[in-house]
Design a protein around this motif. Sequence first.
Motif, PDB file in Angstrom:
ATOM      1  N   UNK A  30      57.305 -41.681  38.414  1.00 49.45           N
ATOM      2  CA  UNK A  30      56.748 -41.990  36.290  1.00 49.45           C
ATOM      3  C   UNK A  30      57.433 -41.913  35.832  1.00 49.45           C
ATOM      4  N   UNK A  31      58.044 -43.042  35.374  1.00 49.76           N
ATOM      5  CA  UNK A  31      59.301 -42.528  34.362  1.00 49.76           C
ATOM      6  C   UNK A  31      58.749 -42.077  33.190  1.00 49.76           C
ATOM      7  N   UNK A  32      57.872 -41.878  32.616  1.00 50.57           N
ATOM      8  CA  UNK A  32      57.025 -41.140  31.483  1.00 50.57           C
ATOM      9  C   UNK A  32      57.243 -40.319  31.444  1.00 50.57           C
ATOM     10  N   UNK A  33      56.696 -39.197  33.184  1.00 50.34           N
ATOM     11  CA  UNK A  33      56.842 -37.819  33.233  1.00 50.34           C
ATOM     12  C   UNK A  33      58.146 -37.552  33.817  1.00 50.34           C
ATOM     13  N   UNK A  34      58.828 -38.107  34.632  1.00 48.53           N
ATOM     14  CA  UNK A  34      60.171 -38.221  35.529  1.00 48.53           C
ATOM     15  C   UNK A  34      59.473 -37.042  36.667  1.00 48.53           C
ATOM     16  N   UNK A  35      58.669 -37.560  36.842  1.00 47.93           N
ATOM     17  CA  UNK A  35      58.168 -37.236  37.507  1.00 47.93           C
ATOM     18  C   UNK A  35      57.607 -37.186  39.050  1.00 47.93           C
ATOM     19  N   UNK A  36      57.354 -36.516  40.355  1.00 48.81           N
ATOM     20  CA  UNK A  36      56.991 -37.627  41.528  1.00 48.81           C
ATOM     21  C   UNK A  36      55.113 -38.943  40.879  1.00 48.81           C
ATOM     22  N   UNK A  37      54.611 -39.526  41.954  1.00 50.77           N
ATOM     23  CA  UNK A  37      53.055 -40.203  41.211  1.00 50.77           C
ATOM     24  C   UNK A  37      52.674 -41.183  42.646  1.00 50.77           C
ATOM     25  N   UNK A  38      51.928 -41.075  42.896  1.00 50.05           N
ATOM     26  CA  UNK A  38      51.530 -41.685  44.226  1.00 50.05           C
ATOM     27  C   UNK A  38      51.536 -43.205  43.164  1.00 50.05           C
ATOM     28  N   UNK A  39      51.940 -44.351  44.556  1.00 49.72           N
ATOM     29  CA  UNK A  39      52.544 -45.517  44.597  1.00 49.72           C
ATOM     30  C   UNK A  39      50.587 -46.103  43.630  1.00 49.72           C
ATOM     31  N   UNK A  40      51.264 -47.386  43.143  1.00 49.75           N
ATOM     32  CA  UNK A  40      49.987 -47.898  41.835  1.00 49.75           C
ATOM     33  C   UNK A  40      49.730 -48.459  42.890  1.00 49.75           C
ATOM     34  N   UNK A  41      48.732 -48.612  42.725  1.00 49.24           N
ATOM     35  CA  UNK A  41      47.677 -49.896  43.920  1.00 49.24           C
ATOM     36  C   UNK A  41      48.538 -50.533  44.026  1.00 49.24           C
ATOM     37  N   UNK A  42      48.944 -52.123  42.918  1.00 48.66           N
ATOM     38  CA  UNK A  42      49.201 -52.856  43.595  1.00 48.66           C
ATOM     39  C   UNK A  42      50.762 -52.769  44.038  1.00 48.66           C
ATOM     40  N   UNK A  43      51.611 -51.486  44.094  1.00 45.34           N
ATOM     41  CA  UNK A  43      51.836 -51.873  44.815  1.00 45.34           C
ATOM     42  C   UNK A  43      51.940 -51.005  46.306  1.00 45.34           C
ATOM     43  N   UNK A  44      50.660 -50.679  46.214  1.00 40.05           N
ATOM     44  CA  UNK A  44      50.804 -50.286  47.313  1.00 40.05           C
ATOM     45  C   UNK A  44      50.425 -51.168  48.551  1.00 40.05           C
ATOM     46  N   UNK A  45      49.515 -52.068  47.947  1.00 39.94           N
ATOM     47  CA  UNK A  45      49.155 -53.608  48.543  1.00 39.94           C
ATOM     48  C   UNK A  45      50.434 -54.911  48.849  1.00 39.94           C
ATOM     49  N   UNK A  46      51.948 -54.139  48.228  1.00 39.92           N
ATOM     50  CA  UNK A  46      52.490 -54.834  48.550  1.00 39.92           C
ATOM     51  C   UNK A  46      52.874 -54.413  49.961  1.00 39.92           C
ATOM     52  N   UNK A  47      52.882 -52.592  49.636  1.00 32.63           N
ATOM     53  CA  UNK A  47      53.944 -52.002  51.453  1.00 32.63           C
ATOM     54  C   UNK A  47      52.738 -51.430  52.650  1.00 32.63           C
ATOM     55  N   UNK A  48      51.725 -51.772  52.177  1.00 32.94           N
ATOM     56  CA  UNK A  48      50.883 -51.587  53.549  1.00 32.94           C
ATOM     57  C   UNK A  48      50.924 -52.510  54.286  1.00 32.94           C
ATOM     58  N   UNK A  49      51.437 -53.969  54.441  1.00 40.31           N
ATOM     59  CA  UNK A  49      51.053 -54.892  55.213  1.00 40.31           C
ATOM     60  C   UNK A  49      52.631 -54.886  55.822  1.00 40.31           C
ATOM     61  N   UNK A  50      53.413 -54.266  54.921  1.00 38.59           N
ATOM     62  CA  UNK A  50      55.226 -54.426  55.828  1.00 38.59           C
ATOM     63  C   UNK A  50      55.010 -53.250  56.579  1.00 38.59           C
ATOM     64  N   UNK A  51      54.871 -51.817  55.626  1.00 39.50           N
ATOM     65  CA  UNK A  51      54.195 -50.549  57.120  1.00 39.50           C
ATOM     66  C   UNK A  51      53.928 -51.190  58.084  1.00 39.50           C
ATOM     67  N   UNK A  52      52.986 -51.544  58.442  1.00 40.87           N
ATOM     68  CA  UNK A  52      51.817 -52.324  59.312  1.00 40.87           C
ATOM     69  C   UNK A  52      52.945 -52.971  60.164  1.00 40.87           C
ATOM     70  N   UNK A  53      53.136 -53.989  59.392  1.00 40.59           N
ATOM     71  CA  UNK A  53      54.041 -54.736  61.217  1.00 40.59           C
ATOM     72  C   UNK A  53      55.260 -54.479  61.098  1.00 40.59           C
ATOM     73  N   UNK A  54      55.961 -53.322  60.913  1.00 44.26           N
ATOM     74  CA  UNK A  54      57.249 -52.483  60.726  1.00 44.26           C
ATOM     75  C   UNK A  54      57.106 -51.491  62.356  1.00 44.26           C
ATOM     76  N   UNK A  55      55.582 -50.814  61.959  1.00 43.78           N
ATOM     77  CA  UNK A  55      54.816 -49.785  63.385  1.00 43.78           C
ATOM     78  C   UNK A  55      55.055 -49.927  64.090  1.00 43.78           C
TER      79      UNK A  55
END
Length: 159
Positions: free
Chosen positions: A116-141
Amino acid sequence: MTGLLRLHRERVQPDWIDYNGHLLDAYYLLIFSNNTTTFMDHIGLGEKERAEKGHSLFTLEVHLNYLREIKVGKETWTDTQVLGWDAKRLHVFYTLYAEDAPEPRATSEQMLMNIDMNQRRSAPFLPEVRARIEPIARAHAGLPRPENVGHVISLPPKK
């Protein structure tokens, strides 16, 4: 989606060549870093989204294996494999190729952290980013684990 992601291509520039006549070691990492930027665009963390949402990826750790030299002017491309991920991190593996031979030229295993660039700290992925990562990770598993994953630098014990 199936298979590795081939998102980034880049031509080796003359000023990237060292005194041995091949790609300087630092520029392998530059190509991998540029691949990360392209991957970020692919998962919804591109420049526009970063400006709007205030999230980005930072690199926490890099393992780089130099396998073969690359000469000036050669076009390179990088395959990306997601090895794992959690709420805040991505474990990725990149394989670099060049146009003059089919064998990999280098590999890079990386741990990336959502920030999170406003806090300059780690933060969970935003839902829309998670929605893009998940199918990639599933396919690569189901893909084979690359040979250079988890390498540790060491010398063999002396006998």
